[in-house]
Enzyme design. Sequence first.
Site, PDB file in Angstrom:
ATOM      1  N   VAL A 127       0.841  -1.206   0.000  1.00  0.00           N
ATOM      2  CA  VAL A 127       0.000   0.000   0.000  1.00  0.00           C
ATOM      3  C   VAL A 127       0.877   1.257   0.000  1.00  0.00           C
ATOM      4  CG1 VAL A 127      -1.795   1.299   1.228  1.00  0.00           C
ATOM      5  CG2 VAL A 127      -1.929  -1.195   1.097  1.00  0.00           C
ATOM      6  N   CYS A 128       1.937   1.254   0.782  1.00  0.00           N
ATOM      7  CA  CYS A 128       2.817   2.431   0.841  1.00  0.00           C
ATOM      8  C   CYS A 128       3.472   2.686  -0.514  1.00  0.00           C
ATOM      9  CB  CYS A 128       3.878   2.247   1.918  1.00  0.00           C
ATOM     10  SG  CYS A 128       3.189   2.151   3.584  1.00  0.00           S
ATOM     11  N   THR A 129       3.928   1.637  -1.169  1.00  0.00           N
ATOM     12  CA  THR A 129       4.544   1.786  -2.484  1.00  0.00           C
ATOM     13  C   THR A 129       3.534   2.337  -3.477  1.00  0.00           C
ATOM     14  OG1 THR A 129       6.095  -0.003  -2.016  1.00  0.00           O
ATOM     15  CG2 THR A 129       5.741   0.559  -4.337  1.00  0.00           C
ATOM     16  N   HIS A 186       2.914   6.183  -2.726  1.00  0.00           N
ATOM     17  CA  HIS A 186       4.006   7.080  -3.102  1.00  0.00           C
ATOM     18  C   HIS A 186       4.217   7.120  -4.614  1.00  0.00           C
ATOM     19  CE1 HIS A 186       5.161   8.263   0.921  1.00  0.00           C
ATOM     20  NE2 HIS A 186       5.031   7.007   1.292  1.00  0.00           N
TER      21      HIS A 186
END
Length: 155
Positions: A48-50, A53
């Site tokens: 999710v973070c990738t 961003h």
Amino acid sequence: MENQPLKVGEIAPDFELMNQDKEKVKLNDFRGKKKVMLLFYPLDFSPVCTDEHCKFGPELPRIIGAEDAVVFGINCDSHFSHAAFKKQYSIPYDLLSDPTREVVKKYGMYAGLEPMNCSKRGTVVIDKTGKVTYYYEQPMREARKVEDLAKALTI
């Protein structure tokens, strides 16, 4: 109290953290000059973070340029991890490392998921006077939307 959500209207706690290039970044250096958007996120390279961003990257410079703001990603990963993450995904803003969890706790964004040293997913916007104008904790497994970040900057 530590790890309690900040309230809109209160002065944001100052901090000094190291970015991916081992340069110190101090919040108070932006007071009177720019709004500051802090993007707290759990882990570099997590799915999710990738995704977040990678979507923010192309859009945020356009959005923040109009708002006279600066954006920082913050989590508990090391500056080494941040450097690799930023380079691999061409993230256009600095990633700040808080391995001791001091800042994520001051901002109420520590996830407390031991033994994982990770922060919650949340957004904090600080105006030029140092006051919190926006505070939102996003569900951990849900990516933020760039249009929501754009709205948060205009509050």
